[in-house]
Design an enzyme around this catalytic site. Sequence first.
Site, PDB file in Angstrom:
ATOM      1  N   ASP A  99       0.855  -1.412   0.000  1.00 18.32           N
ATOM      2  CA  ASP A  99      -0.042   0.011  -0.072  1.00 18.32           C
ATOM      3  C   ASP A  99       0.883   1.144  -0.001  1.00 18.32           C
ATOM      4  O   ASP A  99       1.975   1.358   0.570  1.00 18.32           O
ATOM      5  CB  ASP A  99      -1.028   0.064   1.089  1.00 18.32           C
ATOM      6  CG  ASP A  99      -0.339  -0.265   2.701  1.00 18.32           C
ATOM      7  OD1 ASP A  99       0.706  -0.953   2.661  1.00 18.32           O
ATOM      8  OD2 ASP A  99      -0.737   0.426   3.610  1.00 18.32           O
ATOM      9  N   GLU A 154      -0.682  -1.959   5.192  1.00 19.68           N
ATOM     10  CA  GLU A 154       0.258  -1.916   6.270  1.00 19.68           C
ATOM     11  C   GLU A 154       0.057  -0.884   7.196  1.00 19.68           C
ATOM     12  O   GLU A 154       0.330  -0.749   8.402  1.00 19.68           O
ATOM     13  CB  GLU A 154       1.477  -2.163   5.789  1.00 19.68           C
ATOM     14  CG  GLU A 154       2.687  -2.696   6.911  1.00 19.68           C
ATOM     15  CD  GLU A 154       3.098  -1.387   7.808  1.00 19.68           C
ATOM     16  OE1 GLU A 154       3.207  -1.544   9.144  1.00 19.68           O
ATOM     17  OE2 GLU A 154       3.200  -0.341   7.318  1.00 19.68           O
TER      18      GLU A 154
HETATM   19 ZN   LIG Z   1       5.203   3.628   6.742  1.00 14.89          ZN
HETATM   20 ZN   LIG Z   2       6.530   0.738   5.773  1.00 12.81          ZN
END
Ligand SMILES: [Zn+2]
Ligand SMILES: [Zn+2]
Length: 424
Positions: A98, A164
Amino acid sequence: MKLYLILPMLLWCLNSSAQKYNFEKEYKGIEPKVIDWRRDFHQNPELSNREFNTAEKIASHLKSLGIEVQTGVAKTGVVGILKGNRNGKVIALRADIDALPVTERNDLPFKSTVTSEFLGQEVGVMHACGHDTHTAILMGVAEILSKNRDKIKGTVKFIFQPAEEGPPPGEEGGALLMVKEGVLKNPDVDAIFGLHINSSTPVGVIRYKSEGLMAAVQRFVIKVEGKQTHGSQPWKGIDPILISAKIIDGLQTIISREVDLTNEAAVISVGKITSGVRFNIIPESAEMIGTIRTLDYDMQKQITERMKEMVPDIAKTYGGTATIEIKSNTDITFNKPELVTQMLPTLNRVAGKENVQIQKAVTGGEDFSYFQNEVPGFFFFLGGMTPGNTSSFPHHTPDFSIDENGMILGVKALTEMSLDFLNN
Ligand SMILES: [Zn+2]
Ligand SMILES: [Zn+2]
């Protein structure tokens, strides 16, 4: 044995330990592809839980290699399963995919000009944490390993993880959801490896730490209730702003006076205070939000328990009331010492011993920790700073940039760590 026999054997041994799998040709061949993939991801970044095109590109690459592919794992995640020619253990390799709501300021031919909606705002989108490099590196590892099934004793699971950086509010996502959906099961994973490119570590260098590498991230909300009154007559009310100030002061003494900071670092930060409407009214209530960072679970327990005691006690002392709510964003990125010891020779071989260095603990967090809660894991930092540079822009900023020459070492490390782990 005669010296003239020993010497060539010794040289052969040294040479084969430097190039155990003879992948030099593979690495040379894959590097330009990894760079191209990375540039494509960089130019087309997608926010957490919205990595639709990124996932499609990953899945089609894995399919083209004959790897069994699962899509839609934890919303937009992709999982590839590569079975070797012989049965054995299962190793998982994880890359996060991401990007962030940051507007890129770098002048690059593949600069991101993408915009998107984030929390009701129109924002620029940028791979400002380097997850584009992680995705490209793991695609490269998948390509090399898929063409060398004869060298794999067991199974390699490629985990391309969304979100994440954290799913949007109200949504589930990231490593926690992947674990919940059983990504570490069927086939059951024996260990997991992951890396993070780092903009302040020189190209060619790997930095690692046994045990707590990155902090557990907790978020807290404190609500203070007082009694509203005229700003000129504080004695007729209870001032929640004064109570908030006393609470902040108290919380900092937990860090500075109560926890053993020689053990590990710990941080409490208040990031936002909201209260009041105008200059001459003492308001009814105040709210504070902040974060706790810890690298040791005993210290985390001590800190959170003391916060829960202290917050209502301080409010009570000044005539008000206060509540605190603490939630976890990530756990400690904890590298299992036995696994680190086991894999260190591989890192030394691929990077050169002098380039494998000890990393100090980091108070930033990583949701890789949720995988490590389930199976032994090893997470390390990969150099992405141009050699000779002495400073760099931090991750999550508009000027963040990575030297692409650093990526091939990531490919080598994950490829050979997998094979060494499975064949051991
Ligand atoms: Zn980051
Ligand atoms: Zn990262």
